[in-house]
Design a protein around this motif. Sequence first.
Motif, PDB file in Angstrom:
ATOM      1  N   ASP A 184       0.810  -1.212   0.000  1.00  0.00           N
ATOM      2  CA  ASP A 184       0.000   0.000   0.000  1.00  0.00           C
ATOM      3  C   ASP A 184       0.846   1.265   0.000  1.00  0.00           C
ATOM      4  OD1 ASP A 184      -2.276  -1.546   0.066  1.00  0.00           O
ATOM      5  OD2 ASP A 184      -2.315  -1.622   2.260  1.00  0.00           O
ATOM      6  N   ALA A 185       2.152   1.134   0.101  1.00  0.00           N
ATOM      7  CA  ALA A 185       3.016   2.313   0.145  1.00  0.00           C
ATOM      8  C   ALA A 185       2.950   3.048  -1.187  1.00  0.00           C
ATOM      9  CB  ALA A 185       4.453   1.904   0.447  1.00  0.00           C
ATOM     10  N   PRO A 186       2.821   4.390  -1.173  1.00  0.00           N
ATOM     11  CA  PRO A 186       2.739   5.147  -2.430  1.00  0.00           C
ATOM     12  C   PRO A 186       4.055   5.098  -3.186  1.00  0.00           C
ATOM     13  CG  PRO A 186       2.949   6.617  -0.547  1.00  0.00           C
ATOM     14  CD  PRO A 186       2.759   5.248   0.019  1.00  0.00           C
ATOM     15  N   GLN A 187       3.967   5.113  -4.506  1.00  0.00           N
ATOM     16  CA  GLN A 187       5.145   5.102  -5.361  1.00  0.00           C
ATOM     17  C   GLN A 187       5.414   6.528  -5.847  1.00  0.00           C
ATOM     18  OE1 GLN A 187       6.973   2.302  -6.804  1.00  0.00           O
ATOM     19  NE2 GLN A 187       6.002   0.864  -5.397  1.00  0.00           N
ATOM     20  N   ALA A 188       6.681   6.894  -5.883  1.00  0.00           N
ATOM     21  CA  ALA A 188       7.064   8.218  -6.379  1.00  0.00           C
ATOM     22  C   ALA A 188       8.526   8.172  -6.793  1.00  0.00           C
ATOM     23  CB  ALA A 188       6.834   9.289  -5.321  1.00  0.00           C
ATOM     24  N   MET A 189       8.950   9.226  -7.506  1.00  0.00           N
ATOM     25  CA  MET A 189      10.360   9.299  -7.883  1.00  0.00           C
ATOM     26  C   MET A 189      11.176   9.718  -6.666  1.00  0.00           C
ATOM     27  SD  MET A 189      12.333  11.510 -10.822  1.00  0.00           S
ATOM     28  CE  MET A 189      12.404  12.992  -9.831  1.00  0.00           C
ATOM     29  N   CYS A 190      12.138   8.900  -6.294  1.00  0.00           N
ATOM     30  CA  CYS A 190      12.982   9.181  -5.138  1.00  0.00           C
ATOM     31  C   CYS A 190      13.882  10.381  -5.436  1.00  0.00           C
ATOM     32  CB  CYS A 190      13.823   7.956  -4.778  1.00  0.00           C
ATOM     33  SG  CYS A 190      15.028   8.237  -3.475  1.00  0.00           S
ATOM     34  N   LEU A 191      13.923  11.345  -4.516  1.00  0.00           N
ATOM     35  CA  LEU A 191      14.752  12.532  -4.705  1.00  0.00           C
ATOM     36  C   LEU A 191      16.237  12.238  -4.565  1.00  0.00           C
ATOM     37  CD1 LEU A 191      12.653  15.166  -2.702  1.00  0.00           C
ATOM     38  CD2 LEU A 191      12.656  14.732  -5.161  1.00  0.00           C
ATOM     39  N   VAL A 192      16.572  11.077  -4.031  1.00  0.00           N
ATOM     40  CA  VAL A 192      17.979  10.710  -3.841  1.00  0.00           C
ATOM     41  C   VAL A 192      18.503   9.901  -5.018  1.00  0.00           C
ATOM     42  CG1 VAL A 192      19.609   9.459  -2.376  1.00  0.00           C
ATOM     43  CG2 VAL A 192      17.755  10.780  -1.337  1.00  0.00           C
ATOM     44  N   VAL A 199       7.735   5.073  -1.174  1.00  0.00           N
ATOM     45  CA  VAL A 199       8.210   6.218  -0.393  1.00  0.00           C
ATOM     46  C   VAL A 199       8.198   5.874   1.095  1.00  0.00           C
ATOM     47  CG1 VAL A 199       7.724   8.609   0.256  1.00  0.00           C
ATOM     48  CG2 VAL A 199       7.455   7.876  -2.120  1.00  0.00           C
ATOM     49  N   GLU A 200       9.274   6.259   1.793  1.00  0.00           N
ATOM     50  CA  GLU A 200       9.340   6.080   3.243  1.00  0.00           C
ATOM     51  C   GLU A 200       8.562   7.199   3.912  1.00  0.00           C
ATOM     52  OE1 GLU A 200       9.344   4.249   5.783  1.00  0.00           O
ATOM     53  OE2 GLU A 200      11.459   3.625   5.813  1.00  0.00           O
ATOM     54  N   ARG A 201       7.517   6.833   4.667  1.00  0.00           N
ATOM     55  CA  ARG A 201       6.670   7.849   5.298  1.00  0.00           C
ATOM     56  C   ARG A 201       7.363   8.478   6.500  1.00  0.00           C
ATOM     57  NH1 ARG A 201       2.757   7.985   9.335  1.00  0.00           N
ATOM     58  NH2 ARG A 201       1.146   9.577   8.998  1.00  0.00           N
ATOM     59  N   LEU A 202       7.961   7.654   7.385  1.00  0.00           N
ATOM     60  CA  LEU A 202       8.665   8.149   8.562  1.00  0.00           C
ATOM     61  C   LEU A 202      10.111   7.673   8.506  1.00  0.00           C
ATOM     62  CD1 LEU A 202       5.996   7.406  11.338  1.00  0.00           C
ATOM     63  CD2 LEU A 202       6.485   9.607  10.253  1.00  0.00           C
TER      64      LEU A 202
END
Length: 595
Positions: A184-192, A199-202
């Motif tokens: 269920d974790a959202p997918q996005a382009m990692c800024l690193v 994406v890591e929420r916390l």
Amino acid sequence: MILQALTDYYRRKCDDPDPAQRLPAFGLEQKEIPFILEINAAGELLQLRDTRELQGKKKVARIYRVPMGIKKTSGVAANLLWDTLEYVVGVDTKGKPERVAEQHAAFRARMAALPEAARQDAGIQAVLRFLDRVDVPQLERQPAWADALESNAVMSFRLQGDMDLVCQRPAVVHAALNTTTDDDAPQAMCLVTGEQAPVERLHASIKGVWGAQTSGANIVSFNARAFESYGKTERQGENAPVSRAAAFAYTTALNHLLRKDSPQRMQVGDASTVFWAERQAPYETIFGDIFQDNPDASTDKVEALLNAVHSGHWGPMDKDLRYHVLGLAPNAARISIRFYHCVTLQELGQRIAQHFDDLALVRGPNDARYPSLFRLLTAVALQNKADNIPPNLGGAVVDAILAGPNVPYPSLWLNAAVGRCRAEQTVNHLRAAAIKACLNRQQRHAALSSPSLAPEKEFLPMLDLSNTNPAYRLGRLFAVLEKIQEEASPGLNATIRDRYYGAASSTPVAVFTTLLRLKNAHLKKLSGGRVASFEKLLGEVLGPVTDFPKHLPLPDQGRFALGYYHQRQDFFTKKTDESTINASTHTASLEGITA
């Protein structure tokens, strides 16, 4: 840039040839485990082992590589096969039995959520049997139980005959590494990394920053709507998307650099400073080696660095090695970036060499040739105590050193040095060196900012007879008048410095007329030869001075202090001939500057 550099460092340390220095793979972490429940295959307790060892005056627990912990808030969340005593054995330590029951149930639920293959592991089976019949009276008979109960200590399990913990058994580690992401974790382009990933929420907490919360603090976090992007309210890390793998990498690397007894960290004022190179190299710890408060060791390191700067002999490919220096300061539950610099090793050496060149000053036999940053900062603090160093000063000085040879030091450093000279009526080597460094950098910066203006001459390490600055000359004059008084009345407990220095350095017109009258009385007590010598020196010092200023601004008070220090040191410097005190003897080299 910072997170990318830390992620690259993490990847390098994962492949470290020394197994003890390797960082854990994604999904694992290094954790101090003070107590271990050793059990047999039937789930029977054999002993509660205390892993702590005395280091100095404090007991320090052994570090184990365990499944990565859950970032805990006020809710109930259990770690896999390791946690606090309340979670692991379900014994209440704080008078909240209902909450402890929830915690223990959550601890068991983490194991129940493992894949079937992992749950059939002999270690997991033994732990489940132990938890089915926790024998509290037997635990209470263990010698280490009282300490564990008092602190609600972290503990884990070990199966009889194993060297590793149960949470380190291959089946458990495999399960942990393959269940770290959430569908269920959202997918996005990692800024690193620039990759599409969950994406890591916390983000994991950063520990070891001086002054921050002992439980850890964060570099990346969002706790109020004012900091969040549109449409991402209460979605934490999605506001600055960093993949779970990258978040694990940079937090693990930073915690490794900040660990206890790390050779790659040092405290600079309130800034916890870490440093590393882009690849394994002998120079990895050079920043700490040079700025440490150890005169014997740091002198050799500084001389080796200066020799490399002057000769250009860095070794193959070393001069272009990228070097990172990161300063972190506490800010409530967060960590602020005090400074960050990424330079080549050659640039680092040149800037550190320029720093010591700016500090170079004629000195006494007991003064350090290359003063440590800590000594420089405490010299301008009230009562010379580290606790009284202005909070931001250390970080600002390091920032200026690394930013470039013409970047001014913080004005606070000059203010503090001049202020302590006035308050204590003493201009010692460290304060004079700080004043000289600040003034010279200000002059170089002003020359670059306003090239049309005539540049002011930089101050030399020794007495400069050609410097006609009125404040510098008045400082020299004050030193000459004090010397006359000392020779006229040997053994005085207090001189004009103890009574008049503060006023003379800030409001010269109110003091020097009185001091010059006193000088006439003092000269009458000296021999004719000494009188003639002092009259000649007074004429040389006062030659360019047309009037006594009503007030000296703070930079001129620094020039006054430097003139006073130079003249005082010149009185005690053995001269082979007149040319030894001439400004033409100065060279840019740091070698041979002694009193």
